[in-house]
Scaffold this motif. Structure first.
Motif, short mmCIF file in Angstrom:
data_model
loop_
_atom_site.label_atom_id
_atom_site.label_comp_id
_atom_site.label_asym_id
_atom_site.label_seq_id
_atom_site.Cartn_x
_atom_site.Cartn_y
_atom_site.Cartn_z
N ALA A 162 -35.89 43.31 -27.85
CA ALA A 162 -36.06 43.87 -26.50
C ALA A 162 -35.40 45.24 -26.36
O ALA A 162 -35.63 45.93 -25.37
CB ALA A 162 -35.50 42.91 -25.46
N LEU A 163 -34.59 45.63 -27.34
CA LEU A 163 -33.83 46.87 -27.26
C LEU A 163 -34.54 47.98 -28.04
O LEU A 163 -35.01 47.76 -29.15
CB LEU A 163 -32.42 46.67 -27.80
N ASP A 164 -34.55 49.16 -27.45
CA ASP A 164 -35.19 50.32 -28.08
C ASP A 164 -34.11 51.21 -28.68
O ASP A 164 -33.38 51.89 -27.96
CB ASP A 164 -35.99 51.09 -27.02
N LEU A 165 -33.98 51.16 -29.99
CA LEU A 165 -32.96 51.95 -30.69
C LEU A 165 -33.49 53.35 -30.96
O LEU A 165 -34.54 53.52 -31.58
CB LEU A 165 -32.59 51.26 -32.00
N SER A 166 -32.77 54.36 -30.48
CA SER A 166 -33.15 55.74 -30.69
C SER A 166 -31.98 56.49 -31.33
O SER A 166 -30.92 55.91 -31.56
CB SER A 166 -33.55 56.39 -29.36
N TYR A 167 -32.19 57.80 -31.59
CA TYR A 167 -31.17 58.57 -32.30
C TYR A 167 -31.00 59.94 -31.66
O TYR A 167 -31.97 60.61 -31.30
CB TYR A 167 -31.57 58.75 -33.78
N ARG A 168 -29.74 60.33 -31.54
CA ARG A 168 -29.44 61.67 -31.04
C ARG A 168 -29.50 62.65 -32.21
O ARG A 168 -29.60 62.25 -33.37
CB ARG A 168 -28.05 61.69 -30.40
N ILE A 169 -29.43 63.93 -31.90
CA ILE A 169 -29.38 64.94 -32.95
C ILE A 169 -28.16 64.66 -33.82
O ILE A 169 -27.05 64.47 -33.33
CB ILE A 169 -29.28 66.36 -32.34
N GLY A 170 -28.37 64.61 -35.13
CA GLY A 170 -27.29 64.24 -36.04
C GLY A 170 -27.38 62.80 -36.50
O GLY A 170 -26.66 62.40 -37.41
N GLY A 171 -28.26 62.00 -35.84
CA GLY A 171 -28.50 60.64 -36.30
C GLY A 171 -27.71 59.55 -35.60
O GLY A 171 -27.85 58.38 -35.95
N ARG A 172 -26.88 59.88 -34.60
CA ARG A 172 -26.10 58.86 -33.92
C ARG A 172 -27.02 57.93 -33.12
O ARG A 172 -27.82 58.39 -32.30
CB ARG A 172 -25.08 59.51 -32.99
N PRO A 173 -26.93 56.60 -33.34
CA PRO A 173 -27.83 55.69 -32.64
C PRO A 173 -27.40 55.46 -31.19
O PRO A 173 -26.23 55.56 -30.84
CB PRO A 173 -27.71 54.40 -33.45
N TYR A 174 -28.39 55.15 -30.35
CA TYR A 174 -28.09 54.73 -28.98
C TYR A 174 -29.21 53.82 -28.51
O TYR A 174 -30.32 53.83 -29.05
CB TYR A 174 -27.92 55.93 -28.05
N ILE A 175 -28.90 53.01 -27.49
CA ILE A 175 -29.90 52.14 -26.91
C ILE A 175 -30.56 52.88 -25.76
O ILE A 175 -29.91 53.23 -24.78
CB ILE A 175 -29.28 50.82 -26.41
N ARG A 176 -31.85 53.13 -25.90
CA ARG A 176 -32.57 53.90 -24.89
C ARG A 176 -32.51 53.20 -23.54
O ARG A 176 -32.79 52.01 -23.43
CB ARG A 176 -34.02 54.10 -25.33
N GLY A 177 -32.15 53.96 -22.51
CA GLY A 177 -32.06 53.42 -21.17
C GLY A 177 -30.71 52.84 -20.82
O GLY A 177 -30.52 52.34 -19.72
N MET A 178 -29.75 52.91 -21.75
CA MET A 178 -28.42 52.33 -21.51
C MET A 178 -27.34 53.33 -21.87
O MET A 178 -26.63 53.17 -22.87
CB MET A 178 -28.24 51.04 -22.32
N SER A 179 -27.20 54.36 -21.06
CA SER A 179 -26.21 55.39 -21.35
C SER A 179 -24.78 54.87 -21.19
O SER A 179 -23.84 55.49 -21.65
CB SER A 179 -26.43 56.61 -20.45
N GLN A 180 -24.62 53.71 -20.51
CA GLN A 180 -23.28 53.15 -20.33
C GLN A 180 -22.73 52.54 -21.62
O GLN A 180 -21.52 52.29 -21.73
CB GLN A 180 -23.29 52.05 -19.25
N ILE A 181 -23.60 52.29 -22.57
CA ILE A 181 -23.19 51.67 -23.84
C ILE A 181 -23.12 52.75 -24.92
O ILE A 181 -24.05 53.54 -25.10
CB ILE A 181 -24.21 50.59 -24.27
N ASP A 182 -22.00 52.79 -25.65
CA ASP A 182 -21.86 53.73 -26.76
C ASP A 182 -21.87 52.96 -28.07
O ASP A 182 -21.24 51.89 -28.18
CB ASP A 182 -20.56 54.52 -26.62
N LEU A 183 -22.58 53.50 -29.06
CA LEU A 183 -22.71 52.86 -30.37
C LEU A 183 -22.23 53.78 -31.47
O LEU A 183 -22.37 55.01 -31.38
CB LEU A 183 -24.18 52.51 -30.65
N SER A 184 -21.71 53.20 -32.54
CA SER A 184 -21.39 53.96 -33.74
C SER A 184 -21.72 53.10 -34.96
O SER A 184 -21.47 51.89 -34.96
CB SER A 184 -19.91 54.36 -33.77
N LEU A 185 -22.29 53.73 -35.97
CA LEU A 185 -22.69 53.04 -37.20
C LEU A 185 -22.11 53.77 -38.40
O LEU A 185 -22.13 55.00 -38.46
CB LEU A 185 -24.22 53.02 -37.30
N SER A 186 -21.57 53.00 -39.36
CA SER A 186 -21.07 53.58 -40.60
C SER A 186 -21.39 52.62 -41.74
O SER A 186 -21.42 51.40 -41.55
CB SER A 186 -19.56 53.82 -40.52
#
Length: 268
Positions: A90-114
């Motif tokens: 149900a979640l739409d995973l997108s990417y900011r410039i530089g490749g940082r992932p985020y959940i589209r439509g949920m700016s309140q949630i911050d994600l980091s992947l390594s």
């Protein structure tokens, strides 16, 4: 920050993830891509789960790279889904410039992947920015070669007084902490490591001149050894948001995003 949670596959343990986000506002998980590979290859719903990443997965020619990619995206989506109490697809995973992932439509949630070698780490926060970085614990980093690029003078002075084995270990820990912080800011290697530092004995967050960093009180840093062979460092800011806020997906979607969804449905 509490120790990261080892999620060995799609079965979790996800209750620890959702509880961690509710109680503390952030959580970090780790896994190996080998632990998730069987589930990834056997999942009949893999295409809708990957969403926009499906074509990238299919076009990746190297099998090892392809498998690491698909398992890392599964870990991200399952982690976010557990935190938000919804289904991964149900979640739409997108990417900011530089490749940082985020959940589209949920700016309140911050994600980091390594990831490194076979390890994947994911950090998720709703109280501020979060960054994670992982490195093999046995990686050797030369203090003499890297000190001018990595260390502020106060760090270099502390490291210079250490015996070689401890110096190498502390240099690696310092590197992962700095990587985690710059990832949390969304800067990556664009922010020079000599612009900030850490007290190696007390963990203090420092400015380039060795004095306490401005605004450093809102940041929390930690390093953990996981699976006996990796270092996992985290950087998390606490912007003072209410950790008791409802984290269900239907209350976390941005109003603008939900408005766009409703307009699309009406148009259809």
């Amino acid at each position: 920050m509490t120790p990261p949670v080892h999620v060995t596959g799609p079965d979790g343990p996800w209750e620890e993830v959702s509880a961690g986000l509710e109680l503390r506002g952030s959580v970090v998980v780790y896994a190996t891509w080998g632990e998730w590979l069987t589930a990834a290859l056997a999942d009949a719903s893999l295409r809708p789960l990957l969403g926009r990443d499906w074509q990238r997965y299919r076009r990746t020619p190297d099998a090892a790279v392809r498998y690491r990619f698909v398992t890392s995206r599964m870990v991200v989506k399952y982690t976010a889904a557990a935190a938000l109490r919804t289904e991964p697809a149900a979640l739409d995973l997108s990417y900011r410039i530089g490749g940082r992932p985020y959940i589209r439509g949920m700016s309140q949630i911050d994600l980091s992947l390594s990831h490194t070698e076979d390890l994947i780490a994911v950090g998720i926060s709703r109280i501020g920015r979060i960054g994670v970085d992982v490195e093999p614990a046995g990686r050797r980093m030369s203090f003499e070669l890297l000190k001018d690029r990595v260390c502020i003078p106060a760090e270099a002075a502390e490291l210079d007084r250490m015996p070689p084995d401890r110096q190498a270990a502390e240099m690696l820990r310092l590197w992962t902490l700095k990587e985690a912080y710059t990832k949390a800011l969304g800067q990556g290697l664009r922010l020079a490591f000599t612009e900030f530092g850490f007290g190696l004995s007390d963990g203090a967050f420092l400015g380039p001149d060795g004095s306490p960093a401005a605004g450093g009180g809102s940041w929390r840093f930690a390093t953990h050894r996981v699976l006996g062979r990796y270092l996992l460092s985290t950087a998390r800011s606490d912007t003072g948001l209410d950790t008791a806020r409802d984290t269900a997906v239907d209350t976390m979607f941005d109003e603008g995003f939900m408005g766009a969804v409703e307009a699309e449905l009406e148009a259809g």
